[in-house]
Scaffold this motif. Structure first.
Motif, PDB file in Angstrom:
ATOM      1  N   TYR A  57       0.949  -1.414  -0.109  1.00  8.72           N
ATOM      2  CA  TYR A  57      -0.067   0.194  -0.135  1.00  8.72           C
ATOM      3  C   TYR A  57       0.808   1.187   0.064  1.00  8.72           C
ATOM      4  O   TYR A  57       0.652   2.384  -0.835  1.00  8.72           O
ATOM      5  CB  TYR A  57      -0.918   0.179   1.119  1.00  8.72           C
ATOM      6  N   LEU A  58       1.958   1.414   0.818  1.00 12.46           N
ATOM      7  CA  LEU A  58       2.656   2.436   1.155  1.00 12.46           C
ATOM      8  C   LEU A  58       3.493   2.749  -0.428  1.00 12.46           C
ATOM      9  O   LEU A  58       3.770   3.763  -0.777  1.00 12.46           O
ATOM     10  CB  LEU A  58       3.598   2.432   2.206  1.00 12.46           C
ATOM     11  N   ILE A  65      -0.414   6.169  -6.510  1.00 14.54           N
ATOM     12  CA  ILE A  65      -1.410   5.395  -6.440  1.00 14.54           C
ATOM     13  C   ILE A  65      -2.300   5.378  -5.210  1.00 14.54           C
ATOM     14  O   ILE A  65      -1.973   5.187  -4.131  1.00 14.54           O
ATOM     15  CB  ILE A  65      -1.428   4.087  -6.664  1.00 14.54           C
ATOM     16  N   HIS A  66      -3.634   6.056  -5.169  1.00 15.74           N
ATOM     17  CA  HIS A  66      -4.214   6.493  -4.033  1.00 15.74           C
ATOM     18  C   HIS A  66      -4.817   4.901  -3.327  1.00 15.74           C
ATOM     19  O   HIS A  66      -4.960   4.001  -4.257  1.00 15.74           O
ATOM     20  CB  HIS A  66      -5.488   7.266  -4.263  1.00 15.74           C
ATOM     21  N   GLU A  71      -7.473  -0.571  -3.357  1.00 17.37           N
ATOM     22  CA  GLU A  71      -8.620  -1.440  -2.964  1.00 17.37           C
ATOM     23  C   GLU A  71      -9.872  -1.684  -4.301  1.00 17.37           C
ATOM     24  O   GLU A  71     -10.151  -2.662  -3.931  1.00 17.37           O
ATOM     25  CB  GLU A  71      -9.321  -0.668  -1.804  1.00 17.37           C
ATOM     26  N   GLN A  72      -9.864  -0.732  -4.843  1.00 18.92           N
ATOM     27  CA  GLN A  72     -10.915  -0.964  -5.885  1.00 18.92           C
ATOM     28  C   GLN A  72     -10.207  -2.058  -6.775  1.00 18.92           C
ATOM     29  O   GLN A  72     -10.932  -3.002  -7.294  1.00 18.92           O
ATOM     30  CB  GLN A  72     -11.164   0.299  -6.792  1.00 18.92           C
ATOM     31  N   LYS A  73      -8.997  -2.111  -7.124  1.00 19.83           N
ATOM     32  CA  LYS A  73      -8.350  -3.256  -7.890  1.00 19.83           C
ATOM     33  C   LYS A  73      -8.586  -4.395  -7.323  1.00 19.83           C
ATOM     34  O   LYS A  73      -8.712  -5.429  -7.896  1.00 19.83           O
ATOM     35  CB  LYS A  73      -7.010  -2.708  -8.074  1.00 19.83           C
ATOM     36  N   ILE A  74      -8.355  -4.452  -6.065  1.00 18.36           N
ATOM     37  CA  ILE A  74      -8.466  -5.785  -5.114  1.00 18.36           C
ATOM     38  C   ILE A  74      -9.977  -6.365  -5.321  1.00 18.36           C
ATOM     39  O   ILE A  74     -10.121  -7.455  -5.476  1.00 18.36           O
ATOM     40  CB  ILE A  74      -8.132  -5.672  -3.732  1.00 18.36           C
TER      41      ILE A  74
END
Length: 107
Positions: A57-58, A65-66, A71-74
């Motif tokens: 994430y970091l 990338i926000h 999360e949406q890609k996941i």
């Protein structure tokens, strides 16, 4: 002003390289634990997996990338795996279970 920008860019490159190495180290540690003949605690495995996820994430953030995009890609990958009846979904229902878990944790 240019000097400050150059320092900021250099600092960002340095942290990106550090995050990449942290991900690799965590993956190597996970593989080491899984290959070990000794019994490994689920807490140690969970900690290692959490390190990989947080660093990912970091790294995404440092690359512009926000978190929400990740999360949406996941969510999209989970949905696609369910629709395409990925083997892990077909055999174990893991993707549906993960989708339910994520949904429940947001409520």
């Amino acid at each position: 002003m240019d000097n400050e920008r150059e320092l900021d860019i250099a600092k960002n490159v340095k942290i990106i390289e550090w995050l990449k190495s942290e991900i690799l180290l965590s993956i190597a540690e996970l593989f080491r634990m899984l290959a070990s003949s000794a019994r490994v605690s689920s807490d140690s495995l969970a900690d290692c997996l959490a390190s990989i996820i947080v660093a990912s994430y970091l790294l995404g953030k440092r690359l512009g990338i926000h978190f929400g995009v990740i999360e949406q890609k996941i969510a999209n990958k989970i949905r696609l795996g369910i629709l395409e009846e990925h083997e892990i979904e077909k055999d174990y229902g893991d993707l549906s279970e993960l989708r339910q878990h994520i949904k429940a944790s947001r409520e």
